[in-house]
Each structure stands twice: as structure tokens, then as C-alpha cells.
Write an enzyme that holds these catalytic residues in place. Sequence first.
Site, PDB file in Angstrom:
ATOM      1  N   GLY A  43     -28.318  46.059   4.284  1.00  0.00           N
ATOM      2  CA  GLY A  43     -27.465  46.450   5.491  1.00  0.00           C
ATOM      3  C   GLY A  43     -26.341  45.447   5.778  1.00  0.00           C
ATOM      4  O   GLY A  43     -25.992  45.586   6.814  1.00  0.00           O
ATOM      5  N   ALA A  44     -25.763  44.976   4.811  1.00  0.00           N
ATOM      6  CA  ALA A  44     -24.764  43.684   4.954  1.00  0.00           C
ATOM      7  C   ALA A  44     -23.720  44.255   5.540  1.00  0.00           C
ATOM      8  O   ALA A  44     -22.920  43.278   6.155  1.00  0.00           O
ATOM      9  CB  ALA A  44     -24.549  43.095   3.659  1.00  0.00           C
ATOM     10  N   SER A  45     -23.176  45.547   5.553  1.00  0.00           N
ATOM     11  CA  SER A  45     -22.199  45.812   6.215  1.00  0.00           C
ATOM     12  C   SER A  45     -22.185  46.594   7.723  1.00  0.00           C
ATOM     13  O   SER A  45     -21.345  46.602   8.546  1.00  0.00           O
ATOM     14  CB  SER A  45     -21.310  47.119   5.451  1.00  0.00           C
ATOM     15  OG  SER A  45     -21.291  46.805   4.327  1.00  0.00           O
ATOM     16  N   MET A  97     -25.404  44.110  12.497  1.00  0.00           N
ATOM     17  CA  MET A  97     -25.992  42.888  12.195  1.00  0.00           C
ATOM     18  C   MET A  97     -25.953  42.230  11.142  1.00  0.00           C
ATOM     19  O   MET A  97     -25.894  41.107  11.010  1.00  0.00           O
ATOM     20  CB  MET A  97     -27.552  43.238  12.403  1.00  0.00           C
ATOM     21  CG  MET A  97     -28.149  43.673  13.801  1.00  0.00           C
ATOM     22  SD  MET A  97     -27.947  42.084  14.899  1.00  0.00           S
ATOM     23  CE  MET A  97     -28.956  40.866  13.691  1.00  0.00           C
ATOM     24  N   THR A 121     -35.524  45.747  10.862  1.00  0.00           N
ATOM     25  CA  THR A 121     -35.055  47.148  11.252  1.00  0.00           C
ATOM     26  C   THR A 121     -36.262  48.027  11.998  1.00  0.00           C
ATOM     27  O   THR A 121     -37.344  47.570  11.772  1.00  0.00           O
ATOM     28  CB  THR A 121     -34.758  48.148   9.743  1.00  0.00           C
ATOM     29  OG1 THR A 121     -33.855  47.266   9.174  1.00  0.00           O
ATOM     30  CG2 THR A 121     -34.764  49.437   9.919  1.00  0.00           C
ATOM     31  N   HIS A 168     -29.234  50.056  25.868  1.00  0.00           N
ATOM     32  CA  HIS A 168     -28.628  49.861  24.454  1.00  0.00           C
ATOM     33  C   HIS A 168     -27.141  50.744  24.438  1.00  0.00           C
ATOM     34  O   HIS A 168     -27.065  51.791  25.048  1.00  0.00           O
ATOM     35  CB  HIS A 168     -29.357  50.093  23.490  1.00  0.00           C
ATOM     36  CG  HIS A 168     -30.448  49.197  23.121  1.00  0.00           C
ATOM     37  ND1 HIS A 168     -31.664  49.006  23.715  1.00  0.00           N
ATOM     38  CD2 HIS A 168     -30.487  47.993  22.386  1.00  0.00           C
ATOM     39  CE1 HIS A 168     -32.510  48.295  23.608  1.00  0.00           C
ATOM     40  NE2 HIS A 168     -31.773  47.375  22.748  1.00  0.00           N
ATOM     41  N   HIS A 169     -26.316  50.138  23.499  1.00  0.00           N
ATOM     42  CA  HIS A 169     -25.166  51.042  23.337  1.00  0.00           C
ATOM     43  C   HIS A 169     -25.336  52.414  22.855  1.00  0.00           C
ATOM     44  O   HIS A 169     -26.466  52.794  22.449  1.00  0.00           O
ATOM     45  CB  HIS A 169     -24.415  49.899  22.133  1.00  0.00           C
ATOM     46  CG  HIS A 169     -25.402  50.047  21.039  1.00  0.00           C
ATOM     47  ND1 HIS A 169     -25.301  50.724  19.916  1.00  0.00           N
ATOM     48  CD2 HIS A 169     -26.220  48.903  20.726  1.00  0.00           C
ATOM     49  CE1 HIS A 169     -26.092  50.213  18.947  1.00  0.00           C
ATOM     50  NE2 HIS A 169     -26.777  49.246  19.388  1.00  0.00           N
ATOM     51  N   LYS A 193     -27.151  53.431  19.057  1.00  0.00           N
ATOM     52  CA  LYS A 193     -28.506  53.110  18.649  1.00  0.00           C
ATOM     53  C   LYS A 193     -29.095  54.602  18.241  1.00  0.00           C
ATOM     54  O   LYS A 193     -28.953  55.539  19.567  1.00  0.00           O
ATOM     55  CB  LYS A 193     -29.343  52.449  19.763  1.00  0.00           C
ATOM     56  CG  LYS A 193     -30.564  52.210  19.435  1.00  0.00           C
ATOM     57  CD  LYS A 193     -31.133  50.977  20.128  1.00  0.00           C
ATOM     58  CE  LYS A 193     -32.640  50.760  19.759  1.00  0.00           C
ATOM     59  NZ  LYS A 193     -32.710  50.065  18.431  1.00  0.00           N
ATOM     60  N   GLY A 234     -37.504  49.403  19.522  1.00  0.00           N
ATOM     61  CA  GLY A 234     -38.587  48.517  18.980  1.00  0.00           C
ATOM     62  C   GLY A 234     -38.902  47.598  20.018  1.00  0.00           C
ATOM     63  O   GLY A 234     -40.103  47.280  20.010  1.00  0.00           O
TER      64      GLY A 234
END
Length: 250
Positions: A9-11, A14, A81, A136-137, A140, A146
Site C-alpha cells: 500500500g506504498a502509494s 499512510m 489495515t 474521520h476524513h 475513510k 477499527g
Amino acid sequence: MSQGVLVVGASGRMGQRLVALAPGAGLEVAFGVDADGPRLADLDAADLADVACVIDFSVQAQARATAAFCAARRLPLVLGTTGLTADDQAAVGDVAAHSPVVQAANFSVGVTALLDLVAEAARLLSGFDPELVEAHHRHKVDAPSGTALALAERVAAARGWALPEVARHGRHGLVGARAGAELGIHAVRGGSVVGEHRVLFLGDGEEVVLEHRALDRDIFARGALRAAAWAATPGRPPGRYGMGDVLRTP
Ligand code: NAD
């Protein structure tokens, strides 16, 4: 020498912060994978030679595949996640049979402390009605968060309640008077809110409110990187851990 990590999920929001902050945590991002490539399945054993831990902040649909990937290669996993199903959790359990797994709905130091604080408050304030509000934004995708569920679990456990039996997700219409064993959970969505969690204990004539506000998502990234270095420490026993274990154990 820095230890290598693989970020899934590097892009993402987070993922980008994990990649940016890794060097400051003594870690080197050996690979970053995302939906539009490269993907986990593209990596071979030679690519993984320098990977000491996998960090996944992606989407629920990917988390089980990441767990299977780690289980097959006996790699430690840091899993941020959220929204995982029972089957996903079982797959995470398979990783923990052979490697350390640190899983937290919230990797911030403040929320890790808040989890213990709400449990203590729920015990001390036994006659007070607990309610939980999170915000939250607008991007989401899961609700409640969570973190809200983790907080709710701690309150319920402290009261000796089973969460599914007492949780009231929002209220609408003729819901009746509040039951004694009841825990309202309310999700607010909008704007760019990084993450807010408020646990209210409402008594007769007095109220106690415990609140955490995330002002910057770097708190999650720094916590997850700290967890990765912890999980990758040689000799760390296999098992399922939370962020509380990382903070308490050197
Ligand atoms: P995001 O949507 O910005 O990023 C998710 C990334 O995952 C995207 O880049 C997406 O392309 C990628 N992705 C989707 N499918 C993939 C696949 N098959 N393989 C690899 N990558 C894939 O979301 P975000 O805000 O970065 O949050 C990611 C997750 O982390 C969410 O579940 C969120 O709830 C959770 N989160 C946890 C914490 C914590 O402290 N535990 C903090 C913040 C967010």
C-alpha cells in the site's frame, strides 16, 4: 546497518508517510508495492533477501493475501489495515505461528495508552453510561473505525459485556430508553479529519470524557515503523502482539 522493510500500500496516504519516515526509524524500504504495481506476487526470493519485515497499510481485500505471503515466507508482519473479516484474522493467525505479528487498529502512542485508560474508567465508573463518538476524513471507507471498535471492546470487556450484544451503532427512530448494558457507537465522516475518538462516561450529574485527537498521520507511521523494528529484532518470539507490547517491551 538499516533493516529492510516491504511496504504494502506504498502509494496510499499512510504508505507514503511510511516510506518517507522509514530512514529516521533506522529502516530502509526495500520494496513498496501497490495495486498498480509492482505487486507482491511479482517479488521473488532474491528480492526478499533484504526484507526483515512486511508492513501492510492497504485495503481489507489485500490484507489476507499479505498475511498468506508472510506465512509462506515466515516473514514478520506489521498490520495496520482495518476492516478485517474473521477469515482475514485467521490468516493473520497463520503468520503468528512462525513469526511475530504486530497488529493494531491504531499505532499511535496516545491511543495505545487510551485503550488502557478507558478500561480503567469503565471499571471505576461502573454506574456511568458509556458512549463512543469517532470522526474521520471523508475518504475513510469503513465505519466505525477499527480504533473505535478496539476502544469499545475494552469498555465492554471491563464491564463483562459481549460487544455484539451491547453495541448500538447510531440511533434512529423509536429506539426506546437506554438499556443498562448498552454502548452507543457513532461515526462522523467529513473533511480532512485525521482521526478523533471520544469515549464518554455519562453519570447522574457528572460526566467523564476521555479523548484522543490525531493531528497528523505521522503518529501512526512512526508507531508502525517502531513496531516493524521491534518485530524484526532477532530472537523476537513468534506470536500475535499489539502496540502495547511494543511500548512495554524493549
Ligand atoms: P489509502 O486508500 O490512502 O491507501 C491504501 C493503498 O492501498 C492505496 O494506495 C491502494 O492503491 C493500495 N492498494 C489497494 N489494493 C492493493 C493491493 N491489492 N496491493 C497493494 N496495495 C493495494 O488508505 P490509507 O489512509 O493509507 O489507509 C490504509 C489502511 O490503513 C486503511 O485500512 C486504514 O483504515 C488503515 N489505517 C490504519 C492506521 C493504524 O494506525 N492502524 C492508521 C491510519 C490508517
